[in-house]
Design an enzyme around this catalytic site. Structure first.
Site, PDB file in Angstrom:
ATOM      1  N   ASN A 159       0.854  -1.192   0.000  1.00 40.97           N
ATOM      2  CA  ASN A 159       0.000   0.000   0.000  1.00 40.97           C
ATOM      3  C   ASN A 159       0.890   1.243   0.000  1.00 40.97           C
ATOM      4  O   ASN A 159       1.421   1.616   1.037  1.00 40.97           O
ATOM      5  CB  ASN A 159      -0.910  -0.026   1.237  1.00 40.97           C
ATOM      6  CG  ASN A 159      -1.765   1.226   1.341  1.00 40.97           C
ATOM      7  OD1 ASN A 159      -1.864   2.002   0.399  1.00 40.97           O
ATOM      8  ND2 ASN A 159      -2.376   1.420   2.502  1.00 40.97           N
ATOM      9  N   LYS A 217       0.031   4.280  -0.479  1.00 42.98           N
ATOM     10  CA  LYS A 217      -0.628   5.511  -0.021  1.00 42.98           C
ATOM     11  C   LYS A 217      -0.350   6.629  -1.035  1.00 42.98           C
ATOM     12  O   LYS A 217      -0.305   6.367  -2.235  1.00 42.98           O
ATOM     13  CB  LYS A 217      -0.180   5.843   1.404  1.00 42.98           C
ATOM     14  CG  LYS A 217      -0.294   4.604   2.311  1.00 42.98           C
ATOM     15  CD  LYS A 217      -0.145   4.874   3.759  1.00 42.98           C
ATOM     16  CE  LYS A 217      -0.302   3.576   4.528  1.00 42.98           C
ATOM     17  NZ  LYS A 217      -0.287   3.759   5.971  1.00 42.98           N
ATOM     18  N   HIS A 243      -9.804   1.530   4.718  1.00 43.21           N
ATOM     19  CA  HIS A 243      -8.503   1.713   5.380  1.00 43.21           C
ATOM     20  C   HIS A 243      -8.658   2.727   6.523  1.00 43.21           C
ATOM     21  O   HIS A 243      -9.448   3.664   6.439  1.00 43.21           O
ATOM     22  CB  HIS A 243      -7.462   2.218   4.365  1.00 43.21           C
ATOM     23  CG  HIS A 243      -6.081   2.229   4.938  1.00 43.21           C
ATOM     24  ND1 HIS A 243      -5.615   3.270   5.708  1.00 43.21           N
ATOM     25  CD2 HIS A 243      -5.085   1.313   4.887  1.00 43.21           C
ATOM     26  CE1 HIS A 243      -4.380   2.988   6.097  1.00 43.21           C
ATOM     27  NE2 HIS A 243      -4.042   1.805   5.611  1.00 43.21           N
ATOM     28  N   GLU A 258      -6.977   5.183   7.448  1.00 43.33           N
ATOM     29  CA  GLU A 258      -6.797   6.606   7.105  1.00 43.33           C
ATOM     30  C   GLU A 258      -8.049   7.165   6.438  1.00 43.33           C
ATOM     31  O   GLU A 258      -8.369   8.341   6.576  1.00 43.33           O
ATOM     32  CB  GLU A 258      -5.540   6.763   6.229  1.00 43.33           C
ATOM     33  CG  GLU A 258      -4.279   6.612   7.075  1.00 43.33           C
ATOM     34  CD  GLU A 258      -3.109   5.937   6.389  1.00 43.33           C
ATOM     35  OE1 GLU A 258      -3.070   5.884   5.148  1.00 43.33           O
ATOM     36  OE2 GLU A 258      -2.222   5.432   7.108  1.00 43.33           O
ATOM     37  N   GLU A 281      -5.793  -4.271  11.125  1.00 45.36           N
ATOM     38  CA  GLU A 281      -4.746  -3.264  11.276  1.00 45.36           C
ATOM     39  C   GLU A 281      -5.087  -2.375  12.471  1.00 45.36           C
ATOM     40  O   GLU A 281      -5.886  -1.425  12.344  1.00 45.36           O
ATOM     41  CB  GLU A 281      -4.661  -2.381  10.030  1.00 45.36           C
ATOM     42  CG  GLU A 281      -4.370  -3.129   8.753  1.00 45.36           C
ATOM     43  CD  GLU A 281      -3.846  -2.188   7.673  1.00 45.36           C
ATOM     44  OE1 GLU A 281      -2.679  -2.328   7.298  1.00 45.36           O
ATOM     45  OE2 GLU A 281      -4.587  -1.317   7.227  1.00 45.36           O
ATOM     46  N   GLY A 337       2.092   2.928  10.737  1.00 42.04           N
ATOM     47  CA  GLY A 337       3.069   4.002  10.538  1.00 42.04           C
ATOM     48  C   GLY A 337       3.747   4.470  11.802  1.00 42.04           C
ATOM     49  O   GLY A 337       4.416   5.507  11.813  1.00 42.04           O
ATOM     50  N   SER A 380       3.013  -1.348  10.540  1.00 39.15           N
ATOM     51  CA  SER A 380       4.465  -1.355  10.775  1.00 39.15           C
ATOM     52  C   SER A 380       5.104  -2.725  10.545  1.00 39.15           C
ATOM     53  O   SER A 380       6.049  -3.098  11.261  1.00 39.15           O
ATOM     54  CB  SER A 380       4.783  -0.836  12.185  1.00 39.15           C
ATOM     55  OG  SER A 380       4.313   0.487  12.344  1.00 39.15           O
TER      56      SER A 380
HETATM   57  P1  PGA Z   1       2.467   0.808   7.646  1.00 37.78           P
HETATM   58  O1  PGA Z   1       1.031   0.942   6.949  1.00 37.78           O
HETATM   59  O2  PGA Z   1       3.060  -0.505   7.209  1.00 37.78           O
HETATM   60  O3  PGA Z   1       3.251   1.996   7.142  1.00 37.78           O
HETATM   61  O4  PGA Z   1       2.233   0.846   9.118  1.00 37.78           O
HETATM   62  C1  PGA Z   1       0.180  -0.172   6.846  1.00 37.78           C
HETATM   63  C2  PGA Z   1      -1.124   0.244   6.240  1.00 37.78           C
HETATM   64  O5  PGA Z   1      -1.518   1.406   6.386  1.00 37.78           O
HETATM   65  O6  PGA Z   1      -1.789  -0.562   5.585  1.00 37.78           O
END
Ligand code: PGA
Length: 253
Positions: free
Chosen positions: A8, A10, A94, A96, A166, A172, A212
């Site tokens: 992903n 983003k 997601h 976000e 998640e 992140g 992460s």
């Molecule tokens: P990240 O993001 O690996 O940077 O924590 C995972 C995600 O948002 O799917």
């Protein structure tokens, strides 16, 4: 079921970076028959990457979609537009989108219905915020998100649905849920899927972990019972790291 690994990106990456990323993956010796790799770049890169992705044995997915098929919805993108751009998958719900862009459960459900109805595979993201975990509500939150999204999704072919657990506080941040918490949340997710989906469809849904995930922790996370792959954000911007993560999945028992 093949393990599923999603990259992903983003709102990151250029066309040149995407092509170079795919070239690296294509040249690597990894056996992609053992796992399903899907790249979720920004929308504008989908047509740029489609041909090289096919050659690299990587599928493409959208990071989001709108539930209407067409019309006056400025800035939105439909399921059929994603299909035309070369996608076979799309991410729905997601964190976000839920927490930065304020998508509610009902909207996530309508998007899931639109995605599956158009033949796209869907990665449905669920997960609790830190205050919800601290209040002992993690299971309730994930169960609510799952039942709400899947309640109106109609007949579901389990293999075209992936659920990504998640925890919001792990995305992140460099933090991970403990192996015990991951196992508990994945087991709860499986139980809800079996209850909500018809027949044995729930047993064919892959349940992946995100938040992460990186080469140094992937093997430990992927060895947790009930983890069928990973959704990778930051670490997926480096193709070598993404390959290592997917490779750790193949090595896991
Ligand atoms: P990240 O993001 O690996 O940077 O924590 C995972 C995600 O948002 O799917």
């Amino acid at each position: 079921m093949k393990p599923f690994f999603g990259a992903n990106w983003k709102m990151n990456g250029s066309g040149l970076e995407g092509l170079s990323w795919l070239q690296t993956i294509k040249e690597s010796s990894g056996d992609r028959a053992c796992s399903q790799l899907v790249l979720f770049p920004p929308f504008t890169l989908l047509p740029v990457l489609a041909e090289d992705a096919r050659e690299a044995g990587i599928e493409l997915g959208g990071q989001n979609l709108f539930f209407e098929p067409s019309g006056a919805f400025t800035g939105e993108i439909s399921a059929s537009m994603l299909v035309e751009a070369g996608c076979t998958w799309v991410i729905v719900g997601h964190s976000e989108r839920r927490h930065v862009l304020h998508e509610d459960d009902a909207t996530v459900g309508r998007k899931l219905f639109a995605a599956l109805g158009s033949g796209l595979g869907a990665v449905l993201c669920v997960g609790e915020k830190i205050e919800e975990r601290d209040a002992g509500q993690a299971g309730d939150v994930v169960e609510r998100q799952l039942t709400s999204a899947l309640g109106g999704s109609g007949p579901v072919d389990g293999s075209s649905l992936v659920v990504a657990y998640e925890p919001v506080w792990a995305i992140g941040t460099g933090r991970n849920a403990s192996p015990g918490d991951i196992e508990t949340m994945h087991a709860l997710t499986r139980e809800v899927l079996s209850r909500v989906l018809p027949g044995d469809a729930g047993s064919r849904v892959r349940i992946i972990y995100g938040g992460s995930v990186k080469p140094s922790n992937a093997a430990g996370i992927l060895a947790v019972p009930g983890v069928d792959g990973a959704l990778v954000g930051g670490a997926s911007l480096d193709p070598a790291s993404f390959q290592q993560i997917a490779g750790a999945g193949r090595a896991a028992p």
